[in-house]
Design a protein around this motif. Structure first.
Motif: not given
Length: 597
Positions: A343-364
């Motif tokens: 889904e598109i996240v309304g007024d909160v822009p989801i910018r591209q970030t490093a895959v490693e950081h996304l993996m760390k967010v998911v694991d948190f």
């Protein structure tokens, strides 16, 4: 001990064990008469019933299935003989009841195994690899490696060898493990190296290096997956053959005549002790099964499967996957959930970030779901660029900070943080030492559990509405009275929010009684086993006392020592209490060791 993932009986065994032991003791006492009776059995006299059928001296039919009850013919001797026979019949009846209990418990443990996702036999044997999708990366784990001594009794081995069929499935039908792929990939390599070393009669210990120990992700999964359990893994079926068991007992029994009355009594006691030991062993295994199920249950799919649907996003051709259960814990409006739902996240822009950081967010997020052990801390992720990682974590609606889990049902998340902040210990971590719910209310047990730990947080739940605590910046030193810095804490009931209650330095006195002694209260005939704050809190308090249970308490605070905002009960002098009553029996008390991590 044999593996528990098989058809083995289990019994609580307390009643049956006691019956067997009592019967065995009685039989041992009558052993001489029993031996004499066995020798005289062939020459026992029979009397006739009116219909002409042969009966023995006890009135039972005398045939091949019911041999005649032995008798001597002299009443004084037969009295002892019949006592021995009665004891043997009691053992027989108790053994029958015990077997029935074992059957019931065998079904219960089988159900327990299956309820935790386990199979009674290994899934796939021990050859080849277990192929599993871990967080979006396919990892192979050697089955033989999982059978090595340092791994076969770990949660990880039991999960992959017995419960792999109960894991969620990815879109290609592979088992999915909602864990950090980098850690499991590292662990798989370590298992392979350990297997190679074992083949060369060498050793390779699987352990984290100093850098990995500082990584909250590696430290978490290492502790979780490599937790050791007494449960073993079977390489083949070991169903119990009752006939073999009978032969084993017969072999132990020696010749039919026995080797004397003392030997007979000893053997009976040995059999009963063997039964009790086996029951204790199996009861313990059932407890370990429950612990395994509690720890590994979050990885297994729910019955309806909805909470463990595997969701995936692809970033720069790298797949990152997690279950619905991990992503939905923050609600459907959370940016991380929407990122995986497309889904598109309304007024909160989801910018591209490093895959490693996304993996760390998911694991948190993953660790926030998995870690619910009382008193634990879910540490925030770390990376080389902490500034950027913090932005990425907060972009997905999470806070870049450690999350404390309540040390007990007494505290909620925010209360835990506030109470620990009152101790002024930097980076505090806590460990449960004593719990009345777990350990009972015995004073000696409480002292033993606390030991020589320093920095003690007492938490008391009077009646759910009124909860309070005491932090003692020192040890319990029985038997002694001594000064040590400490203060009281109102958690709920006496104040609208958690409130620190400092007490004058002169009143910061602790007194601990000896195991067989007590402390007398001044001016009244009441006693206790421990007081804090020079009598502001008494444990094991009674009249005349002391009470048998540490949860029997008396608690008060002088009106001049009360912090502002007090809304609790007062006595005629205006003094207050942090409980709902001054004298009461607490629902629960727990003691924690607080230290700087």
């Amino acid at each position: 001990m044999r593996g528990i993932f098989q058809r083995l009986p289990l019994a609580s065994g307390n009643v049956a064990s006691n019956q067997l032991m009592s019967a065995a003791t009685a039989t041992a006492a009558a052993g001489a008469a029993a031996a004499a009776a066995a020798a005289a059995a062939g020459g026992s006299k029979k009397r006739k019933m009116n219909d002409g059928d042969a009966v023995d001296a006890a009135g039972q039919p005398a045939d091949d299935h019911h041999p005649p009850t032995p008798q001597i013919g002299r009443k004084s001797f037969d009295r002892s003989l019949h006592k021995a026979i009665a004891a043997l019949l009691a053992i027989k009846n108790a053994a029958t009841a015990a077997i029935q209990q074992l059957q019931t418990k065998a079904e219960a443990i089988k159900e327990l195994i299956e309820s935790t996702g386990g199979k009674l036999e290994l899934t796939g044997g021990i050859e080849g690899e277990v192929e599993v999708n871990v967080g979006g990366r396919v990892v192979g784990v050697s089955r033989k490696g999982l059978m090595l001594d340092q791994l076969r009794r770990t949660y990880f081995a039991h999960l992959l060898l017995y419960c792999v069929d109960a894991l969620p499935r990815d879109e290609e039908g592979r088992p999915f493990l909602d864990a950090d792929p980098k850690y499991v990939d590292w662990l798989s390599d370590e298992i392979s190296m350990a297997e190679c070393a074992d083949a060369s009669a060498e050793e390779h210990e699987i352990k984290l290096d100093d850098t990995q120990k500082e990584d909250p992700i590696f430290a978490f999964y290492y502790q979780l997956f490599l937790t050791h359990t007494p449960l073993d893994i079977d390489t083949q079926s070991h169903d119990v053959d009752m006939d073999d068991g009978d032969k084993e007992v017969a072999a132990e029994g020696g010749d039919e005549g026995g080797s004397g009355t003392d030997s007979m009594g000893d053997r009976l006691r040995e059999y009963v002790e063997g039964y009790k030991a086996a029951v204790v062993e199996l009861d313990g295994a059932a407890g370990h099964l429950k612990d395994f199920g509690k720890a590994m249950g979050p990885f297994l799919r729910a019955e309806d499967g909805t909470a463990h649907e595997v969701k995936t996003v692809t970033v720069l051709r790298k797949r990152v996957s997690a279950t619905e259960a991990t992503l939905s814990q923050f609600g459907p409006a959370n940016p991380l959930y929407k990122r995986f739902s497309g889904e598109i996240v309304g007024d909160v822009p989801i910018r591209q970030t490093a895959v490693e950081h996304l993996m760390k967010v998911v694991d948190f997020a993953r660790r926030l779901r998995l870690e619910h052990r009382p008193g634990s801390i879910v540490k925030h992720p770390i990376a080389r660029n902490m500034t950027q990682l913090k932005k990425d974590v907060e972009m997905y609606g999470l806070k870049m900070e450690d999350v404390y889990r309540p040390p007990a049902p007494l505290l909620r998340f925010e209360e835990t943080r506030e109470v620990l902040a009152m101790t002024e210990i930097p980076n505090p971590s806590i460990k449960l030492l004593y719990s009345s719910t777990r350990d009972g209310g015995d004073f000696g047990t409480m002292v033993d559990k606390v030991g020589d730990a320093s920095g003690l947080l007492f938490l008391v739940n009077h009646n759910e509405t009124h909860r309070f605590g005491v932090f003692v910046d020192g040890q319990l030193k029985p038997p002694a009275g001594y000064k040590v810095p400490h203060f009281f804490i109102s958690i709920s009931g006496a104040y609208a929010k958690p409130t620190k209650i400092p007490i004058p330095e002169g009143d910061q006195k602790v007194r601990v009684a000896g195991r067989l002694a007590s402390i007398k209260a001044p001016n009244v005939d009441k006693r206790g086993k421990l007081y804090l704050g020079r009598g502001y809190l008494w444990l094991a308090f009674g009249s005349p006392g002391p009470a048998d249970d540490v949860r029997s308490m008396f608690q008060w605070v002088k009106k001049e020592d009360m912090a502002d905002g007090y809304i609790g009960r007062r006595n005629d002098n205006g003094d207050g209490t942090l409980a709902d009553k001054f004298t009461f029996t607490a629902k629960e008390i727990a003691i924690y060791h607080v230290k700087s991590d």
